[in-house]
Design an enzyme around this catalytic site. Structure first.
Site, PDB file in Angstrom:
ATOM      1  N   GLU A 176      -5.691  -4.883  10.365  1.00 25.48           N
ATOM      2  CA  GLU A 176      -4.815  -3.684  10.743  1.00 25.48           C
ATOM      3  C   GLU A 176      -5.201  -2.851  12.082  1.00 25.48           C
ATOM      4  O   GLU A 176      -6.091  -2.110  12.049  1.00 25.48           O
ATOM      5  CB  GLU A 176      -4.693  -2.724   9.343  1.00 25.48           C
ATOM      6  CG  GLU A 176      -4.575  -3.417   8.201  1.00 25.48           C
ATOM      7  CD  GLU A 176      -3.700  -2.273   7.292  1.00 25.48           C
ATOM      8  OE1 GLU A 176      -2.597  -2.620   6.770  1.00 25.48           O
ATOM      9  OE2 GLU A 176      -4.266  -1.422   7.142  1.00 25.48           O
ATOM     10  N   HIS A 178      -9.782   1.579   4.733  1.00 23.98           N
ATOM     11  CA  HIS A 178      -8.371   1.784   5.443  1.00 23.98           C
ATOM     12  C   HIS A 178      -8.574   2.589   6.529  1.00 23.98           C
ATOM     13  O   HIS A 178      -9.473   3.582   6.418  1.00 23.98           O
ATOM     14  CB  HIS A 178      -7.465   2.225   4.470  1.00 23.98           C
ATOM     15  CG  HIS A 178      -6.009   2.132   5.064  1.00 23.98           C
ATOM     16  ND1 HIS A 178      -5.692   3.093   5.883  1.00 23.98           N
ATOM     17  CD2 HIS A 178      -4.829   1.286   5.086  1.00 23.98           C
ATOM     18  CE1 HIS A 178      -4.268   2.781   6.419  1.00 23.98           C
ATOM     19  NE2 HIS A 178      -3.998   1.421   5.832  1.00 23.98           N
ATOM     20  N   SER A 225       2.944  -2.303  10.448  1.00 22.64           N
ATOM     21  CA  SER A 225       4.423  -2.142  10.698  1.00 22.64           C
ATOM     22  C   SER A 225       5.026  -3.813  10.433  1.00 22.64           C
ATOM     23  O   SER A 225       5.759  -4.239  11.181  1.00 22.64           O
ATOM     24  CB  SER A 225       4.703  -1.970  12.156  1.00 22.64           C
ATOM     25  OG  SER A 225       4.433  -0.607  12.286  1.00 22.64           O
ATOM     26  N   ASN A 246       0.900  -1.185  -0.057  1.00 20.29           N
ATOM     27  CA  ASN A 246      -0.063   0.025   0.100  1.00 20.29           C
ATOM     28  C   ASN A 246       0.813   1.255   0.130  1.00 20.29           C
ATOM     29  O   ASN A 246       1.560   1.624   1.158  1.00 20.29           O
ATOM     30  CB  ASN A 246      -0.801  -0.217   1.357  1.00 20.29           C
ATOM     31  CG  ASN A 246      -1.621   1.414   1.522  1.00 20.29           C
ATOM     32  OD1 ASN A 246      -1.664   2.192   0.549  1.00 20.29           O
ATOM     33  ND2 ASN A 246      -2.371   1.338   2.516  1.00 20.29           N
ATOM     34  N   TRP A 247       1.178   1.786  -1.159  1.00 17.36           N
ATOM     35  CA  TRP A 247       2.107   2.923  -1.456  1.00 17.36           C
ATOM     36  C   TRP A 247       1.378   4.137  -0.577  1.00 17.36           C
ATOM     37  O   TRP A 247       2.403   5.180  -0.334  1.00 17.36           O
ATOM     38  CB  TRP A 247       2.151   3.088  -2.850  1.00 17.36           C
ATOM     39  CG  TRP A 247       3.044   2.361  -3.585  1.00 17.36           C
ATOM     40  CD1 TRP A 247       3.455   0.911  -3.062  1.00 17.36           C
ATOM     41  CD2 TRP A 247       3.706   2.235  -4.897  1.00 17.36           C
ATOM     42  NE1 TRP A 247       4.480   0.535  -4.143  1.00 17.36           N
ATOM     43  CE2 TRP A 247       4.362   1.148  -5.028  1.00 17.36           C
ATOM     44  CE3 TRP A 247       3.483   3.304  -5.948  1.00 17.36           C
ATOM     45  CZ2 TRP A 247       5.105   0.866  -6.300  1.00 17.36           C
ATOM     46  CZ3 TRP A 247       4.085   3.010  -7.102  1.00 17.36           C
ATOM     47  CH2 TRP A 247       5.040   1.925  -7.153  1.00 17.36           C
ATOM     48  N   LYS A 248       0.329   4.166  -0.368  1.00 17.41           N
ATOM     49  CA  LYS A 248      -0.365   5.411   0.417  1.00 17.41           C
ATOM     50  C   LYS A 248      -0.114   6.395  -0.758  1.00 17.41           C
ATOM     51  O   LYS A 248       0.088   6.489  -1.836  1.00 17.41           O
ATOM     52  CB  LYS A 248      -0.023   5.848   1.859  1.00 17.41           C
ATOM     53  CG  LYS A 248      -0.010   4.395   2.662  1.00 17.41           C
ATOM     54  CD  LYS A 248       0.116   4.676   4.144  1.00 17.41           C
ATOM     55  CE  LYS A 248       0.040   3.388   4.950  1.00 17.41           C
ATOM     56  NZ  LYS A 248       0.006   3.461   6.028  1.00 17.41           N
ATOM     57  N   GLU A 269      -6.763   4.940   7.478  1.00 13.00           N
ATOM     58  CA  GLU A 269      -6.706   6.449   7.255  1.00 13.00           C
ATOM     59  C   GLU A 269      -8.013   6.877   6.733  1.00 13.00           C
ATOM     60  O   GLU A 269      -8.265   7.995   6.701  1.00 13.00           O
ATOM     61  CB  GLU A 269      -5.488   6.433   6.571  1.00 13.00           C
ATOM     62  CG  GLU A 269      -4.267   6.262   7.101  1.00 13.00           C
ATOM     63  CD  GLU A 269      -3.048   5.877   6.750  1.00 13.00           C
ATOM     64  OE1 GLU A 269      -2.704   5.660   5.474  1.00 13.00           O
ATOM     65  OE2 GLU A 269      -2.091   5.064   7.318  1.00 13.00           O
ATOM     66  N   GLY A 278       2.200   2.382  10.905  1.00  5.63           N
ATOM     67  CA  GLY A 278       3.011   3.367  10.600  1.00  5.63           C
ATOM     68  C   GLY A 278       3.743   3.698  11.929  1.00  5.63           C
ATOM     69  O   GLY A 278       4.508   4.955  12.021  1.00  5.63           O
ATOM     70  N   GLY A 310       2.557  -1.143   4.296  1.00  3.54           N
ATOM     71  CA  GLY A 310       2.806   0.302   3.978  1.00  3.54           C
ATOM     72  C   GLY A 310       4.239   0.674   3.657  1.00  3.54           C
ATOM     73  O   GLY A 310       4.858   0.409   2.743  1.00  3.54           O
ATOM     74  N   GLY A 311       4.858   1.079   4.800  1.00  4.20           N
ATOM     75  CA  GLY A 311       6.141   1.664   4.480  1.00  4.20           C
ATOM     76  C   GLY A 311       7.088   0.933   3.901  1.00  4.20           C
ATOM     77  O   GLY A 311       8.002   1.299   3.104  1.00  4.20           O
TER      78      GLY A 311
END
Ligand code: PGA
Length: 254
Positions: A167, A95, A212, A9-11, A97, A173, A233-234
């Site tokens: 999640e 998600h 994470s 997930n590149w966000k 976010e 994150g 993500g990251g």
């Protein structure tokens, strides 16, 4: 056995040049990892780039959101059919976010879920509790409610075409991962919620863990019986890290 799946997930990260380098390196790294499936969910403007670079490769692609409407006067929104035009297999729905920053309720997430299914894409439907909810001992209630809205609306049949991502909000994150046992417990709970309606669908349901996930914790997480891979993500923005996580899924599926 259920398939293992790793999705990046590149966000809101990426630029044409960086994406190209990242995707080339990931493609090279996963070339021989045949036991699992892989994907990336990129920002809308890069769907065309993903499509042209990834068509016919092992790496599927998708989006991170969509409109629940087919078309119309919705300035700034992106319709499900537009994602289909660009070959999206996956679309992330609900998600945390989106829920927290863009005020998407369970009902909106459920409408978006329906729209994704109707358009023939695989929703990656996200559920998870906040830190306060975990500490308040209501993790299962929160997750059950998030799932229930979709199950009531779309029916358990839709779960055959769905990926669920658990999640925990406190792990996204933050560098704090749920322990394999903590994650496994919620994954088993999710599977059991679906099994109450249809055992066979529940057995086949792909449930990803997100929050994470890194190269070093992915082998342990993916070894758990109800953890079928990860939503990353990251670490999906660094080719070497993402490939290492893909390799962990490949190894776990052996
Ligand atoms: P993270 O994000 O891996 O950076 O924690 C996961 C996600 O939000 O999907």
């Amino acid at each position: 056995m259920r398939r293992k799946l790793v999705v990046g997930n590149w966000k809101m990260y990426g630029r044409l040049g960086r994406n190209k380098a990242l995707l080339e390196e990931v493609l090279k790294g996963i070339k021989d990892l045949n036991n699992a499936e892989y994907g990336v969910c990129v920002p809308y403007p890069y769907l065309a780039q993903a499509q042209s670079m990834l068509q016919g490769t092992k790496l599927a692609w998708g989006a991170q959101n969509l409109s629940q409407h087919e078309e119309g006067a919705f300035t700034g929104a992106v319709a499900p059919g537009m994602l289909v035009d660009f070959g999206c297999r996956y679309v992330i729905i609900g998600h945390s976010e989106r829920r927290a920053l863009f005020h998407e309720s369970n009902e909106i997430a459920s409408a978006k879920f329906d729209a994704a299914i109707k358009a023939g894409m695989t929703p990656i439907f996200c559920v998870g509790e906040t830190l306060a909810e975990r500490e308040g001992g209501v993790t299962e209630q929160v997750v059950a409610r998030q799932l229930e809205v979709v199950l009531n609306h779309a029916g358990v049949e839709a779960m055959a075409k769905t990926v669920i991502a658990y999640e925990p909000v406190w792990a996204i994150g933050t560098g704090k991962t749920a322990s394999p046992d903590q994650a496994q417990a919620v994954h088993a709970f999710i599977r059991q919620q679906v099994a109450q309606l249809d055992g066979q669908t529940a057995q086949g349901l792909c449930i990803l863990y997100g929050g994470s996930v890194k190269a070093n914790n992915s082998p342990e997480l993916f070894a758990m019986p109800d953890i079928d891979g990860g939503l990353i993500g990251g670490a999906s923005l660094v080719a070497e890290d993402f490939v290492a996580i893909c390799r962990a899924a490949h190894m776990a599926a052996q």
